[in-house]
Design an enzyme around this catalytic site. Structure first.
Site, PDB file in Angstrom:
ATOM      1  N   GLY A  14       1.403  -1.424  -0.090  1.00 15.27           N
ATOM      2  CA  GLY A  14       0.167  -0.265   0.004  1.00 15.27           C
ATOM      3  C   GLY A  14       0.405   1.251   0.435  1.00 15.27           C
ATOM      4  NE  ARG A  18      -6.061   6.716   4.671  1.00  9.79           N
ATOM      5  CZ  ARG A  18      -6.489   5.813   5.712  1.00  9.79           C
ATOM      6  NH1 ARG A  18      -7.262   6.896   7.329  1.00  9.79           N
ATOM      7  NH2 ARG A  18      -6.573   4.852   6.143  1.00  9.79           N
ATOM      8  CD  GLN A  78      -0.434  -5.396  -5.308  1.00  7.71           C
ATOM      9  OE1 GLN A  78      -0.023  -5.067  -4.130  1.00  7.71           O
ATOM     10  NE2 GLN A  78      -2.115  -5.668  -5.667  1.00  7.71           N
ATOM     11  N   GLY A 141     -14.438  -5.014   6.100  1.00  6.73           N
ATOM     12  CA  GLY A 141     -15.452  -5.645   5.377  1.00  6.73           C
ATOM     13  C   GLY A 141     -16.115  -6.429   7.007  1.00  6.73           C
ATOM     14  CE1 TYR A 370      35.784  11.599  15.518  1.00  6.38           C
ATOM     15  CE2 TYR A 370      34.153  13.759  16.090  1.00  6.38           C
ATOM     16  CZ  TYR A 370      35.189  13.198  14.775  1.00  6.38           C
ATOM     17  OH  TYR A 370      34.822  13.178  13.457  1.00  6.38           O
TER      18      TYR A 370
HETATM   19  C1  UD1 Z   1      -8.891  -4.958   4.020  1.00  2.00           C
HETATM   20  C2  UD1 Z   1     -10.263  -6.254   4.082  1.00  2.00           C
HETATM   21  C3  UD1 Z   1     -11.575  -5.788   5.166  1.00  2.00           C
HETATM   22  C4  UD1 Z   1     -10.800  -5.590   6.379  1.00  2.00           C
HETATM   23  C5  UD1 Z   1      -9.386  -4.462   5.922  1.00  2.00           C
HETATM   24  C6  UD1 Z   1      -8.936  -4.481   7.663  1.00  2.00           C
HETATM   25  C7  UD1 Z   1      -9.926  -6.371   1.268  1.00  2.00           C
HETATM   26  C8  UD1 Z   1     -10.434  -6.486   0.449  1.00  2.00           C
HETATM   27  N1  UD1 Z   1     -10.657  -5.880   3.018  1.00  2.00           N
HETATM   28  O1  UD1 Z   1      -9.716  -3.595   3.733  1.00  2.00           O
HETATM   29  O2  UD1 Z   1     -12.576  -7.128   4.862  1.00  2.00           O
HETATM   30  O3  UD1 Z   1     -11.650  -5.227   6.984  1.00  2.00           O
HETATM   31  O4  UD1 Z   1      -8.237  -4.760   5.229  1.00  2.00           O
HETATM   32  O5  UD1 Z   1      -8.441  -3.886   7.744  1.00  2.00           O
HETATM   33  O6  UD1 Z   1      -9.074  -6.817   1.548  1.00  2.00           O
HETATM   34  N2  UD1 Z   1      -2.356  -3.834   0.100  1.00  2.00           N
HETATM   35  C9  UD1 Z   1      -1.438  -4.490  -0.976  1.00  2.00           C
HETATM   36  N3  UD1 Z   1      -1.488  -4.062  -2.163  1.00  2.00           N
HETATM   37  C10 UD1 Z   1      -2.746  -3.599  -2.112  1.00  2.00           C
HETATM   38  C11 UD1 Z   1      -3.972  -3.551  -1.822  1.00  2.00           C
HETATM   39  C12 UD1 Z   1      -3.306  -3.043  -0.280  1.00  2.00           C
HETATM   40  O7  UD1 Z   1      -0.322  -4.406  -0.213  1.00  2.00           O
HETATM   41  O8  UD1 Z   1      -3.111  -3.423  -4.004  1.00  2.00           O
HETATM   42  C13 UD1 Z   1      -2.065  -3.692   1.542  1.00  2.00           C
HETATM   43  C14 UD1 Z   1      -1.806  -2.371   2.608  1.00  2.00           C
HETATM   44  O9  UD1 Z   1      -0.942  -1.903   2.446  1.00  2.00           O
HETATM   45  C15 UD1 Z   1      -2.126  -2.905   3.491  1.00  2.00           C
HETATM   46  C16 UD1 Z   1      -3.462  -3.823   3.138  1.00  2.00           C
HETATM   47  O10 UD1 Z   1      -2.924  -4.499   1.867  1.00  2.00           O
HETATM   48  O11 UD1 Z   1      -1.221  -3.088   4.146  1.00  2.00           O
HETATM   49  C17 UD1 Z   1      -4.843  -3.694   3.944  1.00  2.00           C
HETATM   50  O12 UD1 Z   1      -4.855  -2.832   2.868  1.00  2.00           O
HETATM   51  P1  UD1 Z   1      -6.187  -1.475   2.930  1.00  2.00           P
HETATM   52  O13 UD1 Z   1      -6.306  -1.193   1.486  1.00  2.00           O
HETATM   53  O14 UD1 Z   1      -5.685  -1.345   3.749  1.00  2.00           O
HETATM   54  O15 UD1 Z   1      -7.775  -2.376   2.444  1.00  2.00           O
HETATM   55  P2  UD1 Z   1      -9.189  -2.167   3.586  1.00  2.00           P
HETATM   56  O16 UD1 Z   1      -9.395  -1.923   1.847  1.00  2.00           O
HETATM   57  O17 UD1 Z   1      -8.577  -1.235   4.834  1.00  2.00           O
END
Ligand code: UD1
Ligand code: CA
Length: 448
Positions: A14, A18, A78, A141, A370
């Site tokens: 991610g 923020r 990724q 979720g 030093y």
């Molecule tokens: C996700 C879950 C949600 C859960 C929440 C808990 C999914 C679809 N949703 O939502 O059910 O309640 O986490 O916090 O899984 N990340 C990647 N690559 C990406 C997207 C995300 O590495 O393409 C990583 C982010 O860095 C982060 C984690 O995955 O550490 C979660 O991603 P984030 O976008 O925060 O997920 P949420 O939409 O909050």
């Protein structure tokens, strides 16, 4: 006993926008350790023989951090990030030869320990997730349950009002047999509100095949994710609170625990007293029965039983205090071993060297370590006495039982038992001050 091999996939691709910080989110510290390292620690403590961290192309620092700790083959990139399901697929080739259970965790969930995660493995004969009861379910979720069976995870954006009203939420931690997981992920599509590949879709896909799907529950604080500086500060506060509770339970005396700040690896023995406003950086080891007095800062240092530090002392990396050693107010010690009973009670800098047993370092003593280019060592022998306001210009050695006269600048070694004086000679002018003052008083009286 043959146990199923375990692997972990840690998502850290991610953007973390923020945080509004030039430092990538997962490298921000909690308890003096990068959040990502907390996640790797948990995976290792779970006995995962393989750990793959999914990083984004936008953060070379994260990549370098993982490469240094785990090696290049533990990194999956990724690019671009197209959702959590897509992120896990990025780790597939790194685990191509792995047969066993995979757990997926996040690099921005710093408080989650191996003990919190462990139960999900027992439930992962199919797809298992860690859920929690949310105080404010917001954008999490939702876990749609039928008894102890997990029917679906529905993202808030796709949820009906009835599903939105559910308070059981998805932490993001999921475990499943590797083969099943990657087969299901290949079926996940992105025709949803965010246009992303949702990892959570594997729950319904598993059910369609008749594979078991379950949820185990953890405490909301344990699964908290960090998305902003405010949440980072909250995670730190929770981390500190846990450490305080643990140290008090282990017999550490702290009259004002809320003012004491620990690092992830701080060690303190039972019966040690930690006075108010003490800060521990990483690498502090305090033996049982020591005393750390108020407003001291300790990092990378060891303190033995019966030793006393502070108030207002600073122990930097490599400081080692032997039994009953004393380091008092406004004394800084760096990379110096002080043997049993050695003392530096006031206003000193001791850097790079050794102080023998029961030696006494006077107020205002400086180890001049030093020269502007290199660091040098100072050795003070057992039972030596260094007078106040002395500069010991390293490399230099003060022998056992030797004395250094107050105010000396010592540039040559002092033999055991000798006295070194290295300062201006005192001369006396009998009656001079009395005559001078009398003259001046008379002058002043004449003027007024
Ligand atoms: C996700 C879950 C949600 C859960 C929440 C808990 C999914 C679809 N949703 O939502 O059910 O309640 O986490 O916090 O899984 N990340 C990647 N690559 C990406 C997207 C995300 O590495 O393409 C990583 C982010 O860095 C982060 C984690 O995955 O550490 C979660 O991603 P984030 O976008 O925060 O997920 P949420 O939409 O909050
Ligand atoms: Ca999140």
């Amino acid at each position: 006993m043959t146990s199923t091999p375990r692997a972990a996939i840690i998502l850290a691709a991610g953007q973390g926008t923020r945080m509004k910080s030039p430092l990538p989110k997962v490298l921000h510290p909690v308890g003096g350790r990068a959040m990502l390292d907390h996640a790797i620690d948990a995976a290792e403590a779970l006995g995962c023989e393989r750990v793959v961290v999914v990083v984004g192309a936008h953060s070379p620092e994260v990549r370098a951090h993982v490469a240094k700790r785990l090696g290049e083959d533990c990194i999956a990139v990724q690019d671009p990030p197209l959702g959590t399901g897509h992120a896990v697929r990025a780790a597939e080739s790194a685990l191509a030869d792995f047969r066993g259970q995979v757990v997926i965790t996040y690099g921005d969930v710093p408080l989650l320990t191996a003990a919190d995660i462990e139960p999900v493995f027992a439930a992962a004969d199919g797809v298992a997730v860690i859920g929690f009861e949310a105080r404010d379910p917001g954008a999490y979720g939702r876990l749609v349950m039928e008894g102890d069976q997990l029917v679906a995870i529905t993202e808030a954006k796709e949820a009906s009002p009835e599903v939105l009203a559910l308070t059981a939420c998805n932490s993001g931690v999921m475990a499943a047999p590797a083969g099943l997981l990657f087969e299901l992920l290949a079926e996940v599509r992105n025709d949803n509100a965010k246009g992303e590949y949702y990892l959570t879709d594997v729950v319904e896909l598993a059910r369609r095949r008749g594979a078991p799907t379950r949820a185990v529950f953890a405490d909301e604080d344990a699964v908290m994710g960090v998305n902003s500086q405010a949440e980072l500060a909250l995670a730190e506060a929770l981390f500190q609170q846990r450490r305080r509770v643990a140290f008090l339970a282990a017999g550490v005396t702290m009259p004002a625990p809320d003012t004491v700040h620990f690092a992830w690896d701080t060690e303190i023995g039972a019966g040690t007293v930690i006075e108010p406003y003490v800060v521990f950086g990483p690498g502090a080891r305090i033996a049982p029965g020591a005393r750390i007095r108020a407003f001291s800062h300790i990092e990378g240092a060891a303190v033995a039983t019966g030793a006393e530090v502070g108030p207002y002392a600073r122990l930097r990396p490599g400081a080692e205090l032997g039994e009953k050693a004393k380091v008092g107010n406004f004394v800084e010690v760096k990379n110096v071993r002080m043997a049993a009973g050695a003392k530096a009670n006031h206003l000193a800098y001791l850097g790079d060297g050794e102080v023998g047993a029961k030696a006494n370092i006077g107020a205002g003593t400086i180890f001049c370590n030093y020269d502007g280019f290199f660091k040098h060592r100072t050795t003070v022998g057992e039972g030596a006495f260094v007078g106040s306001n002395s500069s010991l210009v390293a490399p230099v050695s003060i022998g056992a039982g030797a004395m250094v006269g107050s105010g000396s600048v010592v540039t040559k070694d002092v033999a055991p038992g000798d006295l070194a004086l290295a300062r201006g000679q005192q001369t006396a002018k009998p009656g001079w001050a009395a005559r001078f003052m009398e003259t001046m008083r008379a002058k002043k009286a004449a003027k007024s």
